[in-house]
Motif scaffolding. Structure first.
Motif, PDB file in Angstrom:
ATOM      1  N   SER A   1      44.268  49.886  61.699  1.00  0.00           N
ATOM      2  CA  SER A   1      44.951  48.623  61.962  1.00  0.00           C
ATOM      3  C   SER A   1      46.369  48.855  62.448  1.00  0.00           C
ATOM      4  O   SER A   1      47.041  49.804  62.047  1.00  0.00           O
TER       5      SER A   1
ATOM      6  N   SER B   1      48.763  46.734  61.911  1.00  0.00           N
ATOM      7  CA  SER B   1      49.576  45.788  61.163  1.00  0.00           C
ATOM      8  C   SER B   1      50.822  46.474  60.608  1.00  0.00           C
ATOM      9  O   SER B   1      50.751  47.367  59.788  1.00  0.00           O
TER      10      SER B   1
ATOM     11  N   SER C   1      51.060  48.801  57.041  1.00  0.00           N
ATOM     12  CA  SER C   1      51.266  50.228  57.199  1.00  0.00           C
ATOM     13  C   SER C   1      52.749  50.586  57.243  1.00  0.00           C
ATOM     14  O   SER C   1      53.539  49.886  57.874  1.00  0.00           O
TER      15      SER C   1
ATOM     16  N   HIS D   1      42.702  53.692  56.941  1.00  0.00           N
ATOM     17  CA  HIS D   1      41.534  52.817  57.008  1.00  0.00           C
ATOM     18  C   HIS D   1      41.495  51.887  55.802  1.00  0.00           C
ATOM     19  O   HIS D   1      41.196  50.684  55.918  1.00  0.00           O
TER      20      HIS D   1
ATOM     21  N   SER E   1      44.039  49.178  56.207  1.00  0.00           N
ATOM     22  CA  SER E   1      43.628  48.162  57.184  1.00  0.00           C
ATOM     23  C   SER E   1      42.653  47.147  56.572  1.00  0.00           C
ATOM     24  O   SER E   1      42.500  46.049  57.085  1.00  0.00           O
TER      25      SER E   1
END
Length: 224
Positions: free
Chosen positions: A156, A158, A162, A219, A222
């Motif tokens: 992701s 984002s 993160s 992962h 996300s």
């Protein structure tokens, strides 16, 4: 020739995409098996002259006993393993397919393609050693194709979830795709050392010590 097979297995392991599978076997198949014609046929691919120059037509897999054997059992076969001597020509009239041998390429429990070999008239038929070598080759092809078709986890972008910067997430995405530091540097127009230093910072931010750990953690982030 075990040494030959091991060299081919390593060549298959090193390919980075499906089109390179054929390149990895170019010349090697003809030399080892003593065939004049060979081809990899993938069921979800339309053969073209550009990528499939030595192909044996797909109809040969679907309309003869050798093909049916491979489809039903997911096991390699040649004409004398399923027919009485001489009966092959009742099914195939092509002069350049005096002897044929076909092996399965399997992915996720289903047949996704075949490796096909043929010898011209005047050449000896395939034997048990040929069949064993083809079986080993198909195992490695199947495993590699399964790896190539497995989708890496999408990371992701984002910024809220993160701790990595947009640039670091770009690098992480390429790591997830299996690229090396040199390949990542080439794609992002930065030096290999820059990639190495970036990965060190990313590891510290995420509290991980390996590339696989980083991909797995991002992962999970996300999905939150």
């Amino acid at each position: 020739m075990p040494n030959f097979l091991h060299a081919v297995f390593q060549a298959i392991a090193n390919v980075r995409n499906e089109s390179e599978l054929r390149l990895a076997l170019t010349d090697k198949i003809s030399e080892h098996f003593g065939v004049q014609h060979w081809g990899i046929y993938l069921l979800d691919e339309k053969p073209t002259a550009d990528i499939y120059p030595q192909a044996i037509p797909a109809v040969c897999m679907e309309s003869n006993p050798v093909g049916r054997y491979v489809v039903e059992r997911h096991a390699p076969a040649h004409e004398q393993s399923v027919l009485s001597p001489g009966d092959w020509k009742n099914f195939c009239s092509r002069h350049d397919h005096e002897h044929v041998m076909t092996g399965p390429i399997v992915c996720d429990g289903r047949l996704v393609g075949t490796l096909n070999l043929a010898r011209d008239k005047g050449n000896p038929p395939f034997d048990a050693n040929d069949l064993a070598d083809l079986s080993a080759l198909c195992i490695h092809l199947s495993a590699k194709l399964a790896t190539l078709r497995a989708k890496p986890p999408k990371i992701s972008n984002s910024q809220l979830a993160s701790p990595l910067t947009a640039r670091e997430l770009e690098i992480a995405e390429l790591v997830a795709q299996g690229l090396t530091n040199a390949e990542i540097g080439g794609k992002l127009w930065i030096t290999q050392n820059s990639v190495k230093q970036a990965l060190k910072r990313m590891f510290r931010k995420l509290g991980v010590s390996a590339r696989s750990e980083m991909v797995a953690k991002l992962h999970l982030i996300s999905l939150q």
